[in-house]
Design a protein around this motif. Structure first.
Motif, mmCIF file in Angstrom:
data_model
loop_
_atom_site.group_PDB
_atom_site.id
_atom_site.type_symbol
_atom_site.label_atom_id
_atom_site.label_comp_id
_atom_site.label_asym_id
_atom_site.label_seq_id
_atom_site.Cartn_x
_atom_site.Cartn_y
_atom_site.Cartn_z
ATOM 1 N N MET A 1 0.816 -1.203 0.000
ATOM 2 C CA MET A 1 0.000 0.000 0.000
ATOM 3 C C MET A 1 0.858 1.265 0.000
ATOM 4 N N MET A 2 1.972 1.246 0.741
ATOM 5 C CA MET A 2 2.846 2.426 0.794
ATOM 6 C C MET A 2 3.466 2.720 -0.570
ATOM 7 N N LEU A 3 3.743 1.675 -1.349
ATOM 8 C CA LEU A 3 4.287 1.894 -2.689
ATOM 9 C C LEU A 3 3.302 2.701 -3.530
ATOM 10 N N LEU A 4 2.038 2.370 -3.447
ATOM 11 C CA LEU A 4 1.009 3.099 -4.194
ATOM 12 C C LEU A 4 0.915 4.549 -3.715
ATOM 13 N N VAL A 5 0.907 4.750 -2.405
ATOM 14 C CA VAL A 5 0.826 6.102 -1.840
ATOM 15 C C VAL A 5 2.036 6.923 -2.271
ATOM 16 N N ASN A 6 3.227 6.344 -2.164
ATOM 17 C CA ASN A 6 4.446 7.061 -2.545
ATOM 18 C C ASN A 6 4.468 7.384 -4.035
ATOM 19 N N THR A 7 4.007 6.451 -4.862
ATOM 20 C CA THR A 7 3.929 6.688 -6.305
ATOM 21 C C THR A 7 2.958 7.816 -6.603
ATOM 22 N N ILE A 9 2.196 10.267 -4.597
ATOM 23 C CA ILE A 9 2.830 11.513 -4.151
ATOM 24 C C ILE A 9 3.788 12.024 -5.222
ATOM 25 N N VAL A 10 4.581 11.132 -5.797
ATOM 26 C CA VAL A 10 5.526 11.515 -6.845
ATOM 27 C C VAL A 10 4.764 12.072 -8.048
ATOM 28 N N LEU A 11 3.724 11.366 -8.494
ATOM 29 C CA LEU A 11 2.961 11.811 -9.662
ATOM 30 C C LEU A 11 2.215 13.121 -9.405
ATOM 31 N N ALA A 12 1.658 13.274 -8.209
ATOM 32 C CA ALA A 12 0.986 14.532 -7.859
ATOM 33 C C ALA A 12 1.991 15.675 -7.824
ATOM 34 N N THR A 13 3.202 15.396 -7.373
ATOM 35 C CA THR A 13 4.236 16.424 -7.348
ATOM 36 C C THR A 13 4.622 16.832 -8.766
ATOM 37 N N VAL A 14 4.729 15.871 -9.691
ATOM 38 C CA VAL A 14 5.037 16.188 -11.085
ATOM 39 C C VAL A 14 3.955 17.110 -11.649
ATOM 40 N N ALA A 15 2.690 16.775 -11.407
ATOM 41 C CA ALA A 15 1.586 17.622 -11.886
ATOM 42 C C ALA A 15 1.640 18.993 -11.218
ATOM 43 N N GLY A 16 1.892 19.015 -9.928
ATOM 44 C CA GLY A 16 1.994 20.282 -9.212
ATOM 45 C C GLY A 16 3.160 21.118 -9.698
ATOM 46 N N MET A 17 4.255 20.476 -10.070
ATOM 47 C CA MET A 17 5.415 21.199 -10.590
ATOM 48 C C MET A 17 5.100 21.855 -11.931
ATOM 49 N N GLU A 18 4.297 21.197 -12.757
ATOM 50 C CA GLU A 18 3.930 21.824 -14.032
ATOM 51 C C GLU A 18 3.109 23.078 -13.771
ATOM 52 N N LEU A 76 8.501 13.984 2.504
ATOM 53 C CA LEU A 76 9.310 14.964 1.780
ATOM 54 C C LEU A 76 10.223 14.322 0.737
ATOM 55 N N GLN A 77 10.738 13.116 1.031
ATOM 56 C CA GLN A 77 11.616 12.473 0.054
ATOM 57 C C GLN A 77 10.873 12.166 -1.240
ATOM 58 N N TRP A 78 9.586 11.858 -1.161
ATOM 59 C CA TRP A 78 8.804 11.540 -2.361
ATOM 60 C C TRP A 78 8.414 12.806 -3.117
ATOM 61 N N ILE A 79 8.230 13.893 -2.397
ATOM 62 C CA ILE A 79 8.008 15.176 -3.058
ATOM 63 C C ILE A 79 9.284 15.583 -3.795
ATOM 64 N N GLY A 80 10.421 15.430 -3.132
ATOM 65 C CA GLY A 80 11.706 15.705 -3.781
ATOM 66 C C GLY A 80 11.941 14.806 -4.981
ATOM 67 N N ALA A 81 11.516 13.547 -4.874
ATOM 68 C CA ALA A 81 11.651 12.627 -6.014
ATOM 69 C C ALA A 81 10.758 13.072 -7.172
ATOM 70 N N GLY A 82 9.564 13.553 -6.867
ATOM 71 C CA GLY A 82 8.677 14.070 -7.908
ATOM 72 C C GLY A 82 9.256 15.303 -8.578
ATOM 73 N N MET A 83 9.869 16.177 -7.790
ATOM 74 C CA MET A 83 10.539 17.348 -8.364
ATOM 75 C C MET A 83 11.687 16.913 -9.278
ATOM 76 N N THR A 84 12.410 15.897 -8.854
ATOM 77 C CA THR A 84 13.526 15.388 -9.648
ATOM 78 C C THR A 84 13.025 14.777 -10.952
ATOM 79 N N LEU A 85 11.941 14.020 -10.887
ATOM 80 C CA LEU A 85 11.353 13.441 -12.098
ATOM 81 C C LEU A 85 10.885 14.555 -13.037
#
Length: 170
Positions: A1-7, A9-18, A76-85
Motif C-alpha cells: 500500500m505504501m508503494l502506491l501512496v508514494n507513487t 505523491i511523486v505523480l501529484a508532485t510532477v503535476a503540481g510542478m507543471e 518529503l523524500q517523495w516530493i523531492g523525487a517528484g521534483m527530480t522526475l
C-alpha cells in the motif's frame, strides 16, 4: 500500500510542478526574475546560460527535500523525487527536444511532442519578455489557440511555429 501512496505523491508532485512552473515562468521568469531568464531568450554563447541557475535552485530544493525526508520527514523524500522526475522530463523535453542543447536532433512530426515543440517555439516568437504565450513546459495549449493569442497581443499574422527564427530559440 505504501508503494502506491508514494507513487501517487511523486505523480501529484510532477503535476503540481507543471502548475508551479507555468506560474513561475510567467510571473517570475518573465517578471522580476528576468535578469536570469533573459539569457534564454537571446542567442546562447557557450554551453550554459544564466537561466540555468533556475535549474540549480530547484535541484537544490529537491535535494534538500529528499535529505529531510530520508532523515524522517515523510513524505518529503517523495516530493523531492517528484521534483527530480519533473526536472528530468523538463531536461528531455525543453532542453533536449525543443532547444536541442545536447546531441539529439529530432523534430516531431505529429502528436503531443509536435504540439509541445511548436508551443514552446511560439513562446520564443516574441522578442523580449512581453507578449509571450505558452508558459508551461510539459502541457501546451493547441497551436490554433496560441496563434490566436499572439494575434490578439500583437495584431497581425504569426510565423509558422516550425519556421521560427533559430536565433530566438536559444
Amino acid at each position: 500500500m505504501m508503494l502506491l501512496v508514494n507513487t501517487l505523491i511523486v505523480l501529484a508532485t510532477v503535476a503540481g510542478m507543471e502548475a508551479f512552473a507555468w506560474y513561475a515562468h510567467k510571473y517570475i521568469m518573465h517578471g522580476w526574475g528576468w535578469g536570469w531568464h533573459r539569457s534564454h531568450h537571446e542567442p546562447r554563447r557557450g554551453w550554459f546560460e544564466k537561466n540555468d541557475l533556475y535549474a540549480v535552485v530547484f535541484a537544490g530544493i529537491a535535494i534538500l527535500l529528499i535529505a529531510l525526508g530520508t532523515a524522517g520527514g515523510y513524505p518529503l523524500q517523495w516530493i523531492g523525487a517528484g521534483m527530480t522526475l519533473y526536472g528530468a522530463l523538463y531536461f528531455l523535453a525543453h532542453d533536449g527536444l525543443v532547444h536541442q542543447r545536447w546531441p539529439f536532433r529530432y523534430v516531431p512530426r505529429k502528436g503531443y511532442l509536435k504540439r509541445l515543440y511548436q508551443a514552446h517555439r511560439m513562446h520564443h516568437a516574441v522578442t523580449g519578455r512581453e507578449g509571450c504565450v505558452s508558459f508551461g513546459f510539459l502541457v501546451a495549449p493547441s497551436i490554433s489557440t496560441l496563434k490566436r493569442q499572439l494575434r490578439e497581443k500583437h495584431g497581425g499574422p504569426v510565423k509558422k511555429a516550425t519556421t521560427l527564427d533559430a536565433a530566438r530559440d536559444r
